[in-house]
Design a protein around this motif. Sequence first.
Motif, PDB file in Angstrom:
ATOM      1  N   LYS A 115     -14.234 -28.015 -14.956  1.00 52.60           N
ATOM      2  CA  LYS A 115     -12.879 -27.932 -14.960  1.00 52.60           C
ATOM      3  C   LYS A 115     -12.227 -27.803 -16.264  1.00 52.60           C
ATOM      4  N   ARG A 116     -11.095 -27.355 -16.374  1.00 55.16           N
ATOM      5  CA  ARG A 116     -10.276 -27.393 -17.659  1.00 55.16           C
ATOM      6  C   ARG A 116      -9.067 -27.978 -17.529  1.00 55.16           C
ATOM      7  N   ALA A 117      -9.090 -29.240 -18.105  1.00 54.86           N
ATOM      8  CA  ALA A 117      -8.029 -30.343 -17.999  1.00 54.86           C
ATOM      9  C   ALA A 117      -7.376 -30.296 -19.272  1.00 54.86           C
ATOM     10  N   VAL A 118      -5.823 -30.352 -18.925  1.00 55.35           N
ATOM     11  CA  VAL A 118      -4.940 -30.619 -20.192  1.00 55.35           C
ATOM     12  C   VAL A 118      -3.786 -31.614 -19.516  1.00 55.35           C
ATOM     13  N   ALA A 119      -3.613 -32.496 -20.925  1.00 57.56           N
ATOM     14  CA  ALA A 119      -2.481 -33.463 -20.434  1.00 57.56           C
ATOM     15  C   ALA A 119      -1.506 -33.316 -21.488  1.00 57.56           C
ATOM     16  N   LEU A 120      -0.210 -32.946 -21.081  1.00 55.45           N
ATOM     17  CA  LEU A 120       1.039 -32.723 -21.917  1.00 55.45           C
ATOM     18  C   LEU A 120       1.463 -34.121 -22.163  1.00 55.45           C
ATOM     19  N   GLU A 121       1.402 -34.452 -23.178  1.00 55.62           N
ATOM     20  CA  GLU A 121       1.851 -36.025 -23.704  1.00 55.62           C
ATOM     21  C   GLU A 121       3.263 -36.096 -23.799  1.00 55.62           C
ATOM     22  N   THR A 122       4.026 -35.120 -24.468  1.00 59.83           N
ATOM     23  CA  THR A 122       5.229 -35.095 -24.730  1.00 59.83           C
ATOM     24  C   THR A 122       5.711 -33.471 -25.073  1.00 59.83           C
ATOM     25  N   GLY A 123       7.063 -33.475 -24.846  1.00 61.94           N
ATOM     26  CA  GLY A 123       7.516 -32.002 -25.195  1.00 61.94           C
ATOM     27  C   GLY A 123       7.300 -30.878 -24.080  1.00 61.94           C
ATOM     28  N   ARG A 124       7.221 -29.640 -24.500  1.00 61.00           N
ATOM     29  CA  ARG A 124       7.281 -28.526 -23.605  1.00 61.00           C
ATOM     30  C   ARG A 124       6.160 -27.492 -24.120  1.00 61.00           C
ATOM     31  N   ALA A 125       5.418 -26.900 -23.192  1.00 65.57           N
ATOM     32  CA  ALA A 125       4.276 -25.928 -23.469  1.00 65.57           C
ATOM     33  C   ALA A 125       4.271 -25.075 -22.396  1.00 65.57           C
ATOM     34  N   TYR A 126       4.030 -23.515 -22.787  1.00 70.97           N
ATOM     35  CA  TYR A 126       3.787 -22.529 -22.045  1.00 70.97           C
ATOM     36  C   TYR A 126       2.409 -22.367 -22.087  1.00 70.97           C
ATOM     37  N   PHE A 127       1.641 -21.905 -20.783  1.00 73.30           N
ATOM     38  CA  PHE A 127       0.192 -21.658 -20.704  1.00 73.30           C
ATOM     39  C   PHE A 127       0.087 -20.302 -20.008  1.00 73.30           C
ATOM     40  N   ALA A 128      -0.493 -19.402 -20.735  1.00 74.03           N
ATOM     41  CA  ALA A 128      -0.940 -18.335 -20.325  1.00 74.03           C
ATOM     42  C   ALA A 128      -2.722 -18.469 -19.868  1.00 74.03           C
ATOM     43  N   VAL A 129      -3.022 -18.722 -18.703  1.00 75.50           N
ATOM     44  CA  VAL A 129      -4.345 -19.212 -18.440  1.00 75.50           C
ATOM     45  C   VAL A 129      -5.510 -17.931 -18.134  1.00 75.50           C
ATOM     46  N   GLN A 130      -6.379 -18.003 -18.901  1.00 75.87           N
ATOM     47  CA  GLN A 130      -7.430 -17.026 -18.462  1.00 75.87           C
ATOM     48  C   GLN A 130      -8.122 -17.282 -17.184  1.00 75.87           C
ATOM     49  N   LYS A 131      -8.403 -16.241 -16.484  1.00 77.46           N
ATOM     50  CA  LYS A 131      -8.894 -16.346 -15.299  1.00 77.46           C
ATOM     51  C   LYS A 131     -10.322 -16.904 -15.165  1.00 77.46           C
ATOM     52  N   ASP A 132     -10.549 -17.722 -14.273  1.00 72.92           N
ATOM     53  CA  ASP A 132     -11.926 -18.385 -14.125  1.00 72.92           C
ATOM     54  C   ASP A 132     -11.809 -19.196 -13.000  1.00 72.92           C
ATOM     55  N   LYS A 133     -12.216 -18.408 -11.877  1.00 75.04           N
ATOM     56  CA  LYS A 133     -12.258 -19.160 -10.588  1.00 75.04           C
ATOM     57  C   LYS A 133     -12.981 -20.410 -10.252  1.00 75.04           C
ATOM     58  N   SER A 134     -14.147 -20.563 -11.081  1.00 74.64           N
ATOM     59  CA  SER A 134     -15.200 -21.529 -11.052  1.00 74.64           C
ATOM     60  C   SER A 134     -14.873 -22.738 -11.746  1.00 74.64           C
ATOM     61  N   ARG A 135     -13.498 -22.506 -12.730  1.00 68.72           N
ATOM     62  CA  ARG A 135     -13.168 -23.813 -13.273  1.00 68.72           C
ATOM     63  C   ARG A 135     -11.472 -23.769 -13.420  1.00 68.72           C
ATOM     64  N   PRO A 136     -10.944 -24.318 -12.325  1.00 70.36           N
ATOM     65  CA  PRO A 136      -9.411 -24.623 -12.302  1.00 70.36           C
ATOM     66  C   PRO A 136      -8.895 -24.948 -13.545  1.00 70.36           C
ATOM     67  N   PHE A 137      -7.699 -24.632 -13.982  1.00 71.39           N
ATOM     68  CA  PHE A 137      -7.091 -25.057 -15.444  1.00 71.39           C
ATOM     69  C   PHE A 137      -5.805 -26.180 -14.598  1.00 71.39           C
ATOM     70  N   SER A 138      -5.950 -27.360 -15.035  1.00 74.30           N
ATOM     71  CA  SER A 138      -4.704 -28.288 -14.598  1.00 74.30           C
ATOM     72  C   SER A 138      -4.209 -28.740 -15.777  1.00 74.30           C
TER      73      SER A 138
END
Length: 199
Positions: free
Chosen positions: A99-122
């Motif tokens: 897994k690739r886990a991200v928590a947005l604590e506050t504000g705003r963010a843009y994500f350009a995700v690197q493809k990796d089907k074995s590890r979803p980006f959340s």
Amino acid sequence: MADASDALLDRLTRLHPKVIDLSLDRLTALLAVPATLWFTSRPAEHPVPPALSGEQVAQAAGTRLFSPAGRRRNIQLPDGSRVILDADSAIRFAFSTDKRAVALETGRAYFAVQKDKSRPFSVSTGKLTATAVGTAFDVSRLSGREQVTTTEGLVRVVTAAATHNGSRATLLPAGMRLTQKDQSVSVDPVDVTRESAWR
């Protein structure tokens, strides 16, 4: 040069008897304590062990990134994904073998995700989670509402509240924005160019 500094120190000591004789050794020892405390109190910059995964890891043990007020940051994450943090925003991330886990604590963010089907980006914020395998999207947590805007590809968004069709999971294609505020969820088309102007 040492003679000149010693002569200056002797002269100052004679003129001002209360001047403390700080030799280079004493000054180094004096500065070593705060420097050691600073280095040992900094958060760990290493990845979370694979046994820990998911959004809880990102929030509890992940690496924290932030941008101060008035400044945006463009950052490449260890997996090759790119994040742009808006001013006065913060995220915490933790990656494992599955897994690739991200928590947005506050504000705003843009994500350009690197493809990796074995590890979803959340990305989790408040009461919603957006998951992508390889895409680009904005996530914001501002003014009591959470939003996900897909700029490229497809994002799966899971919300605490149900949408108008009763579902808590929404597939959000490019050009669409999901907004959750309190117990209401709406999905609307957006002008991606206008929505991404903040970057």
